[in-house]
Design a protein around this motif. Structure first.
Motif, PDB file in Angstrom:
ATOM      1  N   GLU A 191      -0.776   2.591  -9.846  1.00  0.00           N
ATOM      2  CA  GLU A 191      -1.101   1.716 -10.994  1.00  0.00           C
ATOM      3  C   GLU A 191       0.164   1.224 -11.696  1.00  0.00           C
ATOM      4  N   LEU A 192       1.131   2.115 -11.835  1.00  0.00           N
ATOM      5  CA  LEU A 192       2.354   1.748 -12.568  1.00  0.00           C
ATOM      6  C   LEU A 192       3.220   0.757 -11.792  1.00  0.00           C
ATOM      7  N   PHE A 193       3.192   0.856 -10.459  1.00  0.00           N
ATOM      8  CA  PHE A 193       4.057   0.012  -9.622  1.00  0.00           C
ATOM      9  C   PHE A 193       3.198  -0.705  -8.570  1.00  0.00           C
ATOM     10  N   PRO A 194       2.341  -1.663  -9.021  1.00  0.00           N
ATOM     11  CA  PRO A 194       1.380  -2.280  -8.090  1.00  0.00           C
ATOM     12  C   PRO A 194       2.041  -3.072  -6.972  1.00  0.00           C
ATOM     13  N   HIS A 195       3.290  -3.458  -7.159  1.00  0.00           N
ATOM     14  CA  HIS A 195       3.934  -4.279  -6.122  1.00  0.00           C
ATOM     15  C   HIS A 195       4.618  -3.449  -5.036  1.00  0.00           C
ATOM     16  N   SER A 196       4.659  -2.137  -5.227  1.00  0.00           N
ATOM     17  CA  SER A 196       5.290  -1.291  -4.202  1.00  0.00           C
ATOM     18  C   SER A 196       4.276  -0.906  -3.137  1.00  0.00           C
TER      19      SER A 196
END
Ligand code: GUN
Ligand code: ZN
Length: 441
Positions: free
Chosen positions: A246-251
């Motif tokens: 959720e915190l890093f959706p682009h990873s």
């Protein structure tokens, strides 16, 4: 040759010259039932069979450990010194455990005198358990980093540590900022990295408590100081992994968060890795990064079963060391850590031999920390950190391991298995740092 600067140790010696996960025991284990270790100024000068060697050293002053097994010092690849006092905190899994117990404890380490007191206790506890090198988390407070390095330097230890970086998702009293963490870390690297035997690790706590900017600045530090380490947590607990998504959706995955910041390299050590996907195993292998396997902690916090055999596979070989992860881990002893590692393997239908476990605790740990040129076995030229082990330290161990030290690899493998199942600090008779016996207060 000035013989007075030279000293010898005689006894049974066991160490590793290769990895028993990949080659046979005959090729990886070195066992001298009656061996001789020759040390000059803290460095190993000679090592081998006593009968073959001793005539070369007619005037050598020799300490003879009869009925003891001498091993390279243990290497703990992941531990938190400020969590010493909160070991055995009841009832929670990772994220709740951090908020309920860990953060309030770490708050106390802003005060240098307190940090010094606990650092001193912590290092004595490591030595009592036969651990001569550790990769250590401190806190966000530079005072706690100084306290740790000063105490480790006083004891001549080869140790690696760093200031924790955390600028979000933590209480205000335990947050730095991206910029302050960069500047403070830089100053601490300049002060401590390669100061004697001490080494520095850039230490973002885990992806959840660092902004992207802070992770980028951690990567900048690694680029500016290419021989410092990167030490962090990775993929420990299911809820944590969901939160990172959720915190890093682009990873693409948890490891990718670190990768995008330039934190995944051959001097990176990631603790846990319990929930890793095949793609993450593959990437860690390609990057020659290391995983610290922390079985007592993974069981205590209910995190799960680390796939050791996948990490040590032929397809995606990864450097692995053992970590106690105190205070989520429940013991300072790498013997007890190996004990739990064995059970974690059993629960997956796999075996972990005592030779494999002792390899992880010594040469494997050294390789995970890129220190195999300096420590990890009794090769000539290495630093003489070693431990004297009593295989009969308790009545039960004496019954199970009765009789004289054996001559064969199969027999010593059975005795060391009993050691790893039944042994702890009571089995460590003495700990030597650079050839000198450590004084433990
Ligand atoms: N993940 C982030 N911080 C911590 C910690 O202090 N201990 C463990 N086991 N995992 C963490
Ligand atoms: Zn940890």
């Amino acid at each position: 040759m000035n013989l007075s600067a030279i000293k010898g140790f005689r006894g049974a010696f066991l160490d590793f010259i290769d990895d028993p996960f990949y080659v046979s025991e005959l090729e990886s284990v070195r066992y001298f039932p009656d061996g001789l270790l020759v040390i000059e100024n803290g460095i190993i000068q000679d090592f081998g069979d006593y009968a073959e060697m001793h005539s070369k050293y007619p005037n050598l002053s020799i300490t003879h450990y009869r009925d003891r097994l001498i091993l390279p010092g243990f290497i703990d690849t992941h531990i938190h010194f400020p969590q010493t006092e909160m070991i055995a905190a009841y009832g929670e899994q990772l994220l709740e455990w951090l908020h309920q117990y860990t953060f309030p404890t770490e708050r106390k380490f802003k005060e240098k005198s307190y940090a010094k007191k606990i650092a001193s206790f912590f290092l004595d506890e490591l030595l009592r358990n036969g651990t001569t090198t550790a990769l250590v988390f401190t806190t966000i407070f530079p005072e706690s980093v100084d306290a740790f390095f000063e105490a480790a330097g006083d004891r001549n230890l080869r140790a690696i540590a760093g200031k924790v970086m955390m600028d979000c998702n933590a209480p205000d009293y335990l947050k730095d900022t991206a910029q302050s963490s960069y500047e403070e870390t830089k100053a601490l690297i300049q002060k401590w990295h390669k100061n004697g035997r001490l080494l520095y690790a850039v230490t973002p706590r885990f992806a959840a408590t660092s902004s992207e900017k802070q992770l980028q600045l951690a990567g900048k530090l690694l680029a500016e100081f290419p021989d410092v380490y990167l030490h962090t947590h990775l993929s420990e607990n299911v809820k944590e992994v969901e939160w990172i998504r959720e915190l890093f959706p682009h990873s693409q995955n948890y490891l990718d968060v670190y990768d995008r910041a330039g934190l995944v390299g051959d001097r990176s050590i990631f603790a846990h890795g319990v929930q890793l996907s095949p793609a993450e195993f593959k990437r860690l292998s390609e990057a020659n990064s290391a995983i610290s396997f922390c079985p007592t902690s993974n069981l205590f916090l209910g995190s799960g079963l680390f796939k050791l055999q996948q990490a040590k596979s032929q397809e995606t070989p990864i450097k692995v060391g053992l970590g106690t992860d105190v205070g989520a881990g429940t013991s300072f002893s790498l013997l007890q850590t190996a004990n739990e590692g064995y059970k974690v393997s059993q629960l997956q239908g796999r075996k972990l031999s005592s030779f494999q476990a002792l390899f992880l605790a010594t040469l494997g740990g050294a390789k995970a920390l890129n220190l195999e040129e300096k420590i990890g076995n009794f090769d000539v030229g290495k630093e003489a950190d070693f431990i004297v082990v009593n295989l009969q330290a308790t009545p039960l161990m004496a019954l199970r391991n009765s009789g004289e030290l054996p001559q064969t690899l199969a027999e010593i493998g059975d005795r060391t298995f009993a050691l790893m199942m039944l042994g702890d600090d009571r089995a460590i008779s003495a700990t030597y740092i650079l050839g000198d016996r450590a004084k433990i207060t």
